[in-house]
Design a protein around this motif. Structure first.
Motif, PDB file in Angstrom:
ATOM      1  N   PHE A 110       1.034  -1.340   0.005  1.00  0.00           N
ATOM      2  CA  PHE A 110       0.169   0.009   0.080  1.00  0.00           C
ATOM      3  C   PHE A 110       0.801   1.245  -0.130  1.00  0.00           C
ATOM      4  CE2 PHE A 110      -2.739   3.168   2.678  1.00  0.00           C
ATOM      5  CZ  PHE A 110      -3.295   3.424   1.449  1.00  0.00           C
ATOM      6  N   SER A 111       0.402   2.104  -0.714  1.00  0.00           N
ATOM      7  CA  SER A 111       1.001   3.336  -0.878  1.00  0.00           C
ATOM      8  C   SER A 111       1.636   4.216   0.430  1.00  0.00           C
ATOM      9  CB  SER A 111       0.637   4.340  -1.848  1.00  0.00           C
ATOM     10  OG  SER A 111      -0.825   4.610  -1.289  1.00  0.00           O
ATOM     11  N   ASP A 112       0.873   4.004   1.471  1.00  0.00           N
ATOM     12  CA  ASP A 112       1.014   4.843   2.558  1.00  0.00           C
ATOM     13  C   ASP A 112       0.962   4.018   3.967  1.00  0.00           C
ATOM     14  OD1 ASP A 112      -0.264   6.771   0.735  1.00  0.00           O
ATOM     15  OD2 ASP A 112       0.671   8.246   1.848  1.00  0.00           O
ATOM     16  N   PRO A 113       1.959   3.011   4.061  1.00  0.00           N
ATOM     17  CA  PRO A 113       2.126   2.038   5.130  1.00  0.00           C
ATOM     18  C   PRO A 113       2.380   2.859   6.629  1.00  0.00           C
ATOM     19  CG  PRO A 113       3.842   1.935   3.925  1.00  0.00           C
ATOM     20  CD  PRO A 113       3.194   3.150   3.092  1.00  0.00           C
ATOM     21  N   LEU A 114       1.190   3.014   7.187  1.00  0.00           N
ATOM     22  CA  LEU A 114       1.540   3.946   8.405  1.00  0.00           C
ATOM     23  C   LEU A 114       2.084   3.129   9.501  1.00  0.00           C
ATOM     24  CD1 LEU A 114      -1.985   5.684   9.495  1.00  0.00           C
ATOM     25  CD2 LEU A 114       0.290   6.665   8.739  1.00  0.00           C
ATOM     26  N   ASP A 161       4.509   0.922   9.182  1.00  0.00           N
ATOM     27  CA  ASP A 161       5.653   0.218   8.790  1.00  0.00           C
ATOM     28  C   ASP A 161       7.039   1.200   8.950  1.00  0.00           C
ATOM     29  OD1 ASP A 161       5.248  -2.687   8.568  1.00  0.00           O
ATOM     30  OD2 ASP A 161       3.803  -1.703   6.673  1.00  0.00           O
ATOM     31  N   GLN A 214       8.676   0.059   4.346  1.00  0.00           N
ATOM     32  CA  GLN A 214       8.254   1.161   3.435  1.00  0.00           C
ATOM     33  C   GLN A 214       9.025   1.071   2.077  1.00  0.00           C
ATOM     34  OE1 GLN A 214       8.430   5.224   5.048  1.00  0.00           O
ATOM     35  NE2 GLN A 214       8.446   4.306   6.977  1.00  0.00           N
TER      36      GLN A 214
END
Lengths: 393, 261
Positions: B53-57, B59, B64
């Motif tokens: 996913f583009s925005d891996p909060l 990680d 990332q």
């Protein structure tokens, strides 16, 4: 109807889509905010500093020259005259007193244009908080004056080099910091976005814009405005202006998004061309590809350069309470020049989007009474505009 | 194989589970199959396959970087199912999908579970879907007999733990630290205390993840948990070695060294 409901939903939008580690702190925040709102000292502190420190109430200025040029009756809500030069201080003051109320030791924030960052650095130095601010490396470059301001104020500015290196990536890093330091740190989010209770809290702290505007316009014009116009990135100044007029159904709301290079190219117009989805804690309109990956946004105004929008705006769109339009980089710069030349007021590029739209509005409804939120001043944007216009000094 | 069966077997053999995480499409779309099969040969008990996913909060920098890399290579949900179908018959261990909510939401929950079922994947972890937002997802998962794996973290209150374990299936993912993924030092006494508390209330196995990067940590944690999840360390190893000759052999040896039982 209570908006948002207890779960933080505005119709189908909003919610709390966050990793489990943050659940406890959002709950803590929600409870603390409910308590603080009823606490006399908290309310008095915030109101005192809004007035004596930030400079509220702000003026509602009848922009006669601009009105004449465009054929509208335009009032500007002068948030640009606040201390630090933008509406962001309203929310920063509210939340920093909340952080104090909660006994937190350190403030974390994200910033795009740097206006929120400057506001947070300011209130942190006022109350003696240690302060770390995440800012996309791209924004650090294009808003260097604000970076310097934050540093002078004692904040630590951390450039973010992931993703497109702008606001969305700064938000991600701020969340990661918060997940890691949940117990002693307060995340001071700058717009009506993110998981509940942030969109509600930030709206409440910004609602003073509309509350004052309503009283002021009634006094000056003896009637309510036909239109409220404000720029929308995350959407805090727009929601702040709109909120108190929600039940005045005759007053039309117009949110102006950034069309950037154009709606078929890179832009930040989540409500105009995005689709609902879950991003940074909430269900709302977002710019995404068909696989649910978040797209990179673009706007000449760093504060609008964000692929999402506050869930309450998505709700306003859905119930048709507000109309969302968009203005591209060129039109925004035209708005910037127009206001500077006609009124001697240099607007922030974000607010210049709202000004840039007025020409369109005038085509639709000549002579309407319009309140525009002039959310910030343009000193920070002089380099961007100079480069854009190819001006040599 | 389902997680339930795997944990039952491990219990009989008096072993603890070793679960490894790798993102799909990293370092190349068509290497995921070989990497999974190598991890299986090395003896891992289950694989968490990440859908980028583009925005891996949640990680840290290692994951990332790997997920962004995979996205640049064109990784997406469609391609994941397509690629997975090429090697799923060779996998004898349980596979768990791990992702953030939006890619799955946009694919459609029902469609997503249907695809999982058709490829024999019977468990899923969604990082940004806490209990409050989980009802539609859990309901749909039950229909397809898919285990939704829940997180419990050091900040989860006792009351919340009780609510979470009511819905827990497969195993409980205990997050070792407040923070993001990536190598860390861990405090075993705290961890052990928390996990013993949770165990009083549930039969669902508890595995510990985040921060674990060496065999000593695995050994220490397995004294009180039902297993461990190792992600960043394996991803880091892949990043540093995938261009080398005998990369898969090296990955096998390295993984075995961390498992070290």
């Amino acid at each position: 109807m209570k908006i948002p409901n207890d779960k933080g939903y505005y119709g189908e939008f909003g919610g709390k889509f966050i990793p489990e580690t943050l659940s406890a702190c959002l709950e803590e925040l929600e409870i603390a905010y409910a308590k603080a709102k009823k606490n006399k000292n908290f309310v008095n502190d915030v109101n005192f500093y809004l007035k004596e420190y930030a400079g509220r109430p702000t003026l509602l200025y009848s922009a006669k020259n601009l009105s004449k040029v465009l054929g509208l009756n335009i009032y500007l809500k002068r948030e640009d005259l606040l201390h630090t030069g933008a509406h962001k201080i309203n929310n920063a003051l509210g939340q920093v007193f909340l952080a104090k109320f909660m006994g937190k030791k350190r403030i974390i924030a994200e910033t795009g244009a740097g206006q929120h960052g400057v506001a947070v650095a300011t209130v942190s130095s006022l109350l003696g908080f240690k302060c770390d601010i995440y800012m996309g490396a791209e924004d650090v470059k294009r808003q260097s004056m604000n970076v310097f301001r934050m540093k002078i104020l004692g904040a630590n500015v951390i450039p973010v080099v992931t993703g497109a290196k702008t606001l969305k990536d700064a938000c991600n890093e701020a969340f990661r910091d918060w997940v890691t330091n949940v117990r002693d740190s307060y995340y001071l989010l700058g717009s009506v976005v993110g998981p509940h209770p942030y969109p509600m809290m930030v709206r409440d702290f910004q609602a003073v814009i509309g509350k004052e505007s309503r009283t002021q316009i009634l006094k000056k014009e003896k009637k309510l405005p036909d239109y409220l116009v404000a720029c929308v990135g995350g959407g805090s100044n727009a929601m702040g202006l709109f909120h108190f007029f929600f039940n005045d159904t005759r007053v039309k709301f117009i949110g102006v998004e950034a069309a950037g290079f154009g709606l078929n190219s890179l832009n930040s117009a989540s409500l105009s061309i995005g689709k609902p989805g879950v991003f940074q804690g909430a269900n709302s309109y977002i710019l995404q590809d068909k696989y649910g990956q978040i797209k990179n946004a673009h706007s000449i105004a760093p504060g609008l350069d964000y692929p999402g929008v506050g869930p309450e705006h998505s709700f306003y769109k859905k119930i048709k309470r507000a109309q969302y339009v968009s203005v591209n980089d060129k039109q925004a710069v035209a708005g910037f020049n127009l206001l500077s030349k006609t009124e001697g007021i240099i607007p922030a590029l974000e607010s210049a989007h709202a000004i840039g739209y007025l020409k369109e509005l005038a085509k639709k409804q000549k002579n309407s009474l319009v309140v525009v939120c002039l959310s910030g001043r343009g000193d920070k944007d002089l380099d961007i505009v100079r480069n854009y216009n190819g001006i040599k000094l | 194989m389902r997680l339930e069966e795997k944990f039952k077997k491990l219990k009989q053999e008096k072993k603890k589970a070793f679960i490894s995480y790798v993102p799909f499409g990293f370092p190349e779309i068509n290497m995921t199959g070989d990497i999974c099969l190598t991890l299986q040969e090395a003896g891992v008990d289950a694989i968490e396959l990440g859908i980028p996913f583009s925005d891996p909060l949640a990680d840290g920098p290692i994951i990332q970087k790997a997920t962004n890399w995979a996205l640049d290579k064109g990784a997406n949900v469609d391609l994941f199912f397509e690629e997975f179908s090429k090697f799923n018959k060779k996998l004898k261990i349980p596979i768990v999908i791990m992702s953030y909510y939006n890619p799955i939401l946009q694919f459609g929950l029902k469609n997503f579970f249907k695809q999982m079922k058709s490829l024999d994947i019977s468990a899923i972890i969604i990082v940004d879907l806490p209990l409050e937002e989980s009802q539609p997802y859990i309901k749909e998962a039950r229909k397809w007999n898919i285990d939704n794996i829940s997180f419990i973290t050091p900040t989860t209150s006792r009351l919340r733990v009780k609510k979470i374990i009511k819905y827990a299936r497969g195993f409980i993912y205990y997050v070792s630290v407040t923070g993001i993924t990536g190598p860390r030092d861990l405090s075993y006494s705290q961890l052990s205390k928390h996990i013993k508390n949770i165990k009083q209330n549930t039969e669902v196995p508890i595995c510990v993840g985040f921060g674990i990067h060496n065999s000593n940590q695995v050994y220490r944690i397995n004294k009180f948990s039902d297993g461990v999840i190792v992600g960043s360390e394996i991803v880091r190893f892949i990043e540093n070695n995938y261009c080398e000759k005998n990369f898969l052999n090296k990955l096998k040896t390295h993984t075995k060294n961390i498992i070290s039982r």
